[in-house]
Every structure is written in C-alpha cells, then in structure tokens.
Scaffold this active site. Sequence first.
Site, PDB file in Angstrom:
ATOM      1  N   HIS A  98      28.608  40.271  45.154  1.00  0.00           N
ATOM      2  CA  HIS A  98      28.984  39.758  43.825  1.00  0.00           C
ATOM      3  C   HIS A  98      28.184  38.481  43.543  1.00  0.00           C
ATOM      4  O   HIS A  98      27.956  37.671  44.442  1.00  0.00           O
ATOM      5  CB  HIS A  98      30.488  39.476  43.779  1.00  0.00           C
ATOM      6  CG  HIS A  98      30.995  39.288  42.385  1.00  0.00           C
ATOM      7  ND1 HIS A  98      30.779  38.130  41.688  1.00  0.00           N
ATOM      8  CD2 HIS A  98      31.666  40.109  41.549  1.00  0.00           C
ATOM      9  CE1 HIS A  98      31.303  38.248  40.468  1.00  0.00           C
ATOM     10  NE2 HIS A  98      31.847  39.439  40.364  1.00  0.00           N
ATOM     11  N   GLU A 170      26.078  43.905  37.022  1.00  0.00           N
ATOM     12  CA  GLU A 170      26.827  42.784  36.455  1.00  0.00           C
ATOM     13  C   GLU A 170      25.833  41.670  36.092  1.00  0.00           C
ATOM     14  O   GLU A 170      25.534  40.807  36.945  1.00  0.00           O
ATOM     15  CB  GLU A 170      27.838  42.250  37.465  1.00  0.00           C
ATOM     16  CG  GLU A 170      28.957  43.218  37.785  1.00  0.00           C
ATOM     17  CD  GLU A 170      30.258  42.483  38.112  1.00  0.00           C
ATOM     18  OE1 GLU A 170      31.276  42.837  37.521  1.00  0.00           O
ATOM     19  OE2 GLU A 170      30.241  41.550  38.930  1.00  0.00           O
TER      20      GLU A 170
HETATM   21  P1  13P Z   1      34.761  39.328  33.741  1.00  0.00           P
HETATM   22  O1  13P Z   1      35.268  40.716  33.380  1.00  0.00           O
HETATM   23  O2  13P Z   1      35.839  38.299  33.760  1.00  0.00           O
HETATM   24  O3  13P Z   1      33.575  38.966  32.931  1.00  0.00           O
HETATM   25  O4  13P Z   1      34.258  39.422  35.269  1.00  0.00           O
HETATM   26  C1  13P Z   1      33.375  40.424  35.623  1.00  0.00           C
HETATM   27  C2  13P Z   1      33.250  40.434  37.092  1.00  0.00           C
HETATM   28  O5  13P Z   1      32.684  39.537  37.677  1.00  0.00           O
HETATM   29  C3  13P Z   1      33.858  41.565  37.811  1.00  0.00           C
HETATM   30  O6  13P Z   1      33.440  41.602  39.141  1.00  0.00           O
END
Ligand code: 13P
Length: 254
Positions: A98, A170
């Site tokens: 992450h 992401e």
């Molecule tokens: P948000 O949905 O709060 O933007 O976070 C995304 C995230 O980092 C999920 O792993």
Amino acid sequence: MKKIIIGNWKLNLDHLQGIQLLQKINYSLDKDIEEKIDIVLSPSHTSLRSLQTVISTDNLKIKISSQDVSTYSDGAFTGEVSAMQLKKLNIDYSIIGHSERRLHFNETDNDVNIKLTRLLENEIFPILCFGESLEQRSEGSYLEFIKNQINEGLKGVRKDKVNKLVLAYEPIWAIGTGEVASIENIVEVLDFVKDLVSDKPYFSDETVKLIYGGSVSPDNSSEILNTSIVDGALVGGASLDADKFVDIIKSVNL
Ligand code: 13P
C-alpha cells in the site's frame, strides 16, 4: 468475472467496533450476495481473530484480509506478524505494498516481492497495491513507474503457486482526497497492466483480478465497478460506514 469489493479500514476501529461494523454490513446484504461478489474486510491485526471468530460462528461468507505481512517467517523480529501466523487464523487475503506503507515505512518493491512470496507459500491471496504520485502523472512517467512496480513486485512468481492474485491500482493522488481517477485513467492503467502480466506464466483471467482504489464512494462506484476491465474496488474511508460500503457493493450490476 466475479467482482471483489475490499474494505481497507486502515488504522481505525478497535476489535469491538470492528465486530459491530462487520455485523451491520452483513445484516444489510442480501443472503446470496457473496455467491455473486467477493466481499473482503481488512481490519487492524488486533481485530483479525475476533472478526474471524464471528465469521466462523455465524457462518458468514465475508472474507478477511490483513493490512500487511512480515517479510520474515519467524525469529527475532519484534513486532512482526508472519504469513504462517495469519494462515493459522484462516486469513484469506493480505494487502501488500500500500502506498501508505511505501511512504511512511519505507517499504520497497523488493520488500513487496518478499511479502508476496511469503503469502503464496502460505496460500494467502495477495492484494498488491501500485500506483503513481501526482508528480509522476504530470510528468507523464506514470506507466513506466507502474511497470517497474509490477515487474519488481511479481518477480519470480510461479504459476503453480498462484491461486488468486489481486492487483490494485491506487493512484496516490486519489487516496483520501475525494479526487477519484477518471474512467479513462483507470481503463488506461488496467489495460496496460493486463497486457504487462498476460504474457507472464502465472496469469489467467481466473487467477488475476484488476481492481481500482482511491476515493471510491457510492457516488462514483457504479460507473467504476460496471466498467468491464474493472474487477472490483479497494475502498478506504467509505468502508468505515456500513451504509456507504453496502451501497458500493449494491452498485455492481449482477
Ligand atoms: P480512500 O477510499 O479513503 O481514498 O482510500 C483508498 C485506499 O487507500 C484503500 O486502500
């Protein structure tokens, strides 16, 4: 392909609050929803055992993911939690790489690759996160950056070890900002990653899911989740609210 919706609770909720949220989500879902969509919750390590106990006692179909795993298997590594320990708790998935771990805990692509190997050895499905910064996007170097993250993260992976792998795009600039990536952005990157992995030995449509995360909410989830290349969503903030999380799940056209 069956879609997957993952709630990443990050550093929020104690185990009692976690149980409450799990029960509220479960109560609001149709009985057979889990046959059509994989639903996964990712709480802090301290809640894994409690949530897993509720799931097995009440025979729920929701799956649990850890938010991280150690690069080490065992030994003198204070504070670490191994893939083998997670497996003993019947944990199905683990998030790795992450951007918050890469940024705040200096996690490298090599660490991510070792974590992936540990998970596969223990038959836990990896949720490998990747994605560019705003700077890389504006410079136009984001696809090259993503290619490197994926190639390094998946180095040495063998087909016989991979039952299921989730690759989660992401973009850092979309996480927690309310600024969701456009469908064009998401499709471009997921298409690129699909091409990148499709000539690798572990890839098949059955084993690799390509998902999106970053400010997913009930307002934008229908468009994202009903785009054919998108196999699911990794949801942060909105997964802490049972109604919002359930609305996101229900926005998948079945
Ligand atoms: P948000 O949905 O709060 O933007 O976070 C995304 C995230 O980092 C999920 O792993």
